[in-house]
Design an enzyme around this catalytic site. Structure first.
Site, PDB file in Angstrom:
ATOM      1  N   GLY A  71       3.399  17.023   3.449  1.00  0.00           N
ATOM      2  CA  GLY A  71       2.512  17.870   2.664  1.00  0.00           C
ATOM      3  C   GLY A  71       3.068  19.240   2.375  1.00  0.00           C
ATOM      4  O   GLY A  71       4.280  19.437   2.365  1.00  0.00           O
ATOM      5  N   GLN A  84       2.069   7.027  -2.086  1.00  0.00           N
ATOM      6  CA  GLN A  84       1.554   7.845  -0.986  1.00  0.00           C
ATOM      7  C   GLN A  84       2.433   9.076  -0.778  1.00  0.00           C
ATOM      8  O   GLN A  84       3.646   8.952  -0.624  1.00  0.00           O
ATOM      9  CB  GLN A  84       1.522   7.029   0.308  1.00  0.00           C
ATOM     10  CG  GLN A  84       0.408   5.992   0.333  1.00  0.00           C
ATOM     11  CD  GLN A  84       0.485   5.202   1.622  1.00  0.00           C
ATOM     12  OE1 GLN A  84       1.312   4.315   1.779  1.00  0.00           O
ATOM     13  NE2 GLN A  84      -0.374   5.552   2.562  1.00  0.00           N
ATOM     14  N   LEU A  85       1.821  10.214  -0.705  1.00  0.00           N
ATOM     15  CA  LEU A  85       2.554  11.481  -0.623  1.00  0.00           C
ATOM     16  C   LEU A  85       3.539  11.496   0.549  1.00  0.00           C
ATOM     17  O   LEU A  85       3.147  11.322   1.696  1.00  0.00           O
ATOM     18  CB  LEU A  85       1.548  12.632  -0.481  1.00  0.00           C
ATOM     19  CG  LEU A  85       2.160  14.040  -0.472  1.00  0.00           C
ATOM     20  CD1 LEU A  85       2.816  14.359  -1.802  1.00  0.00           C
ATOM     21  CD2 LEU A  85       1.106  15.075  -0.130  1.00  0.00           C
ATOM     22  N   ASP A  86       4.808  11.720   0.252  1.00  0.00           N
ATOM     23  CA  ASP A  86       5.861  11.880   1.274  1.00  0.00           C
ATOM     24  C   ASP A  86       6.032  10.638   2.147  1.00  0.00           C
ATOM     25  O   ASP A  86       6.517  10.744   3.272  1.00  0.00           O
ATOM     26  CB  ASP A  86       5.575  13.105   2.168  1.00  0.00           C
ATOM     27  CG  ASP A  86       5.500  14.387   1.354  1.00  0.00           C
ATOM     28  OD1 ASP A  86       6.106  14.429   0.272  1.00  0.00           O
ATOM     29  OD2 ASP A  86       4.825  15.329   1.787  1.00  0.00           O
ATOM     30  N   GLN A  87       5.632   9.485   1.633  1.00  0.00           N
ATOM     31  CA  GLN A  87       5.702   8.262   2.427  1.00  0.00           C
ATOM     32  C   GLN A  87       6.719   7.264   1.883  1.00  0.00           C
ATOM     33  O   GLN A  87       6.840   6.163   2.403  1.00  0.00           O
ATOM     34  CB  GLN A  87       4.320   7.570   2.474  1.00  0.00           C
ATOM     35  CG  GLN A  87       3.218   8.402   3.059  1.00  0.00           C
ATOM     36  CD  GLN A  87       3.382   8.576   4.558  1.00  0.00           C
ATOM     37  OE1 GLN A  87       3.796   7.648   5.238  1.00  0.00           O
ATOM     38  NE2 GLN A  87       3.105   9.757   5.053  1.00  0.00           N
TER      39      GLN A  87
END
Lengths: 271, 271, 271, 271
Positions: C188, C213-216
């Site tokens: 994040g 998915q954020l940063d995944q």
């Protein structure tokens, strides 16, 4: 400041600064045991008259003490380069974004290829060919251009020619080189070819002050990366370039922030 | 010593030490900006009366200052372990060769498997099974044995049970754990399985003081090694063990040499 | 090529290539155990008719096999950036010296500040402000410009806006981001502020494919550098930038050389 | 297997293995360009008659091919040591927990100090003093004890005496040394003292096969750690020990798993 070690040095310095109402932001000391030499770097803020403060510090400290007062303004520098762009590019970009704590006054090169890149960043480029010139004559030309800028530091950003002892002497402790090996491994020419021949599993780069002996000057910073049997000498060189430019930039940040003391053939760095 | 920052702290301390004719070997200071807190560690030699020196330092410094005088004798420690041997082996070997700056008084474990190794090094081994016991009852037994040794530090050398807040409180800032991940990545159980699932390219280990929140205590040291897609979770764990034991040993060296200050949830380390 | 593992895959492939008189320069295989999936990358030289060769490989291999023939020409890419220059500079310089194995067709940014730098390198710069626009409207504008270039890969060179699932889907496995932390630590916003708060001793950067998915997304490359208590969050960010740009450049080198397979949420990299 | 490179090698090998219904778990190839030499290591499972399989492989491959079939049983090894314990301790501990993929048959030393440690782990210890003996006489005694164990590998775990060319020849490619520097920097005696004198910022360790030239043998693994001006030569040595033992253990893991090919003066490692 630096001087032969003796009791009370920290006390005497902090007394003077305290007396002037100065606020110490950061304080670093080191005593080099083998030579019994004391080094101290103090960052402070406050209002003071530089001449009076220096005078008072000199009176409080042994006469042999070497004391310097410095503000943190950007240093004036000139770069020497040859054909490889990566170190030069790195410094020109950082210069353009004021991240270098320095002003690049000019770039001098014995080849033309880096001219466009340099001018593109609005920095003067001096092409001084070594063709049909003796080493002495070429260096004299370089020296004349360089001296015209009165740089505080000269950075050899992959400058592939050896400088004379006179040149080195004139810029003593102000001449920084990046060597493309993990010194003292692979002194001299073609370190990546040497590294490939030796079959090493790690290669590196070394930023150092230049002295009269080739690749023997005080080391400022070193860094390494792993390689293996799949790397040709050319691939080692390619991988090494990323290390070279970062380690050169890091060493300049330290030097320009006046965090680096040279003592005999070593550096003491208050990072 | 530590206290809220104010001008003159270095001056006042160095004045007292100078007045006693003490010779400063090494001096480190740090001001934590966000909380405006001052930390200083001074190594000195010379002849002095400890009570008088402390008294004088207390008078010279703000009343809020926390001042400690310490000699450099080895610390008394107890280790807690479970089944994995690598951190325990490392510490037992270093202990046997007096390289730990500590004396391992005993090893306490909830399994029997490390008993032979421990006794082989002449260190008492206490096997306290958790079978058929409540968490509280087991911890009470461990605690009783532990307290009997009155250790200055307790080291969790891959102890795989969670300690109660009361236990942690009793050994506040004296309880050190090695966590097998690069915290805060992979908090909690099975960090290597988590790392494998996530497909990371680097794994690590973290030595930290234990506080009331799982894997959230002040970090002392961290280290990493590269991995790739060929590593199974088990192979990551195997590779990680070398990092774990070295980073734990390094953090203990720092803590036992009293180079580590805990401030809020962080460490300040004068290495 | 990739397919569910079965005996004889290497044999069948090498038979076809041998039959065509092709010379294998380098061959890498990997079997992912948990899903029993086979991956193979073969570099070869020689004269062949691509359609016939592909056809023959398809006949020799299981019908589920995913086979790709590729030459090694530079990829067409577009960069998205915001305000920070360091990743963009790095890629523009490498592009200018043909070191990227790619052609930067354009740079798109939601701010103007990087325009001069980009144009200076002769690369088109599209400033698309997000002021007074909904997230959807802004993204639609960006998307339109981007799609106009038909890039093979889109690189988020410190682009600080979150992309919609539709955008990500459209550029699945072709959208690469540099995240300024050692993922999965500090997912994040403001990872350096988080790292400072946590008191970590190492910081890092992660280049990864973007998924919904954020940063995944699947991690391509990670790298780290040590920090300590003297680093403010801003100094961690400064130190981290050097790692970010190098790790992004390294990951692009791997992807553009088609050395990276994405399998589920991980990468298999034949480096 | 290894042989001069030619087209079809992978095809021929995979054909034979496929014909026997063997399942390839992992396959690694490498072609050394400068000598045009091919290396391949295949891990497979299945039922086969070793002699017949070898025979068939030999027929399928050029006559110059060097082919070896090997199971993965632990190797028999003997260690030579002098006074420093850290490498010996590391290997004895790993041996005790079956982590070495080897059996330590005995330890031979020219000093007595490591006897207790060795015997404590149930390993025979042979103290062979060099006092009042010629170099040749001493080595002959060592050699006799060593040969009595018929070890597959001999590991110099900080053995501080130089071995004769005859000794090295007898254990060619089976004699592994840990050198306490980042070779080829600091060849010879007292590398940490040399490193201190030179003022390096990184120190390292090198595990290598021993050949007839001092510290010139094929490098298996190297690793480094940062140091700075505060490290004395003794502190560099202390810091270096952690690197030495880990890099030695890592190199042994590779060698004992038969992942290391020696080619001329380099290693090819399928890690």
């Amino acid at each position: 400041m630096r001087c032969p070690d003796e009791p009370g040095l920290i006390y005497h310095i902090s007394r003077v600064l305290y007396g002037h109402g100065l606020n110490i932001l950061r304080n670093d000391e080191f005593v080099e045991r083998t030579t019994s030499f004391f080094f101290m770097r103090t960052e402070f803020t406050g209002t003071f008259e530089a001449h009076a403060l220096l005078q008072e510090l000199r009176e409080a400290l042994p006469s042999a003490a070497d004391i310097r007062l410095s503000d943190n303004r950007p240093k004036n520098i000139v770069l020497l380069a040859t054909k490889e762009h990566h170190c030069l590019s790195e410094l020109l970009v950082r210069n353009a974004f004021q991240e270098l704590n320095a002003r690049i006054l000019a770039v001098v090169s014995n080849h033309e290829v880096l001219g466009n890149l340099t001018r593109q960043f609005g920095v003067p480029f001096h092409y001084i060919s070594h063709d049909d010139k003796s080493r002495e004559a070429h260096e004299a030309e370089v020296r004349q251009v360089l001296d015209g800028y009165a740089p505080e530091f000269v950075v050899l950003a992959k400058y592939m020619r050896i400088l004379s002892p006179e040149f080195v002497e004139a810029y003593a402790n102000r001449l920084i080189n990046i060597h493309h090996s993990f010194l003292p491994a692979f002194v001299g020419a073609s370190p990546y070819a040497q590294a490939y021949e030796r079959g090493v599993k790690i290669i590196g780069a070394t930023a150092h002050f230049v002295n009269e002996q080739l690749d023997q000057g005080p080391i400022i910073a070193q860094s390494v990366i792993p390689v293996d049997h799949t790397h040709s000498a050319a691939e080692m060189a390619q991988a090494g370039r990323d290390v070279e430019k970062i380690v050169l930039a890091r060493s300049l940040r330290l030097v320009f922030a006046e965090r680096v003391f040279v003592h005999q053939n070593k550096t003491i760095i208050f990072d």
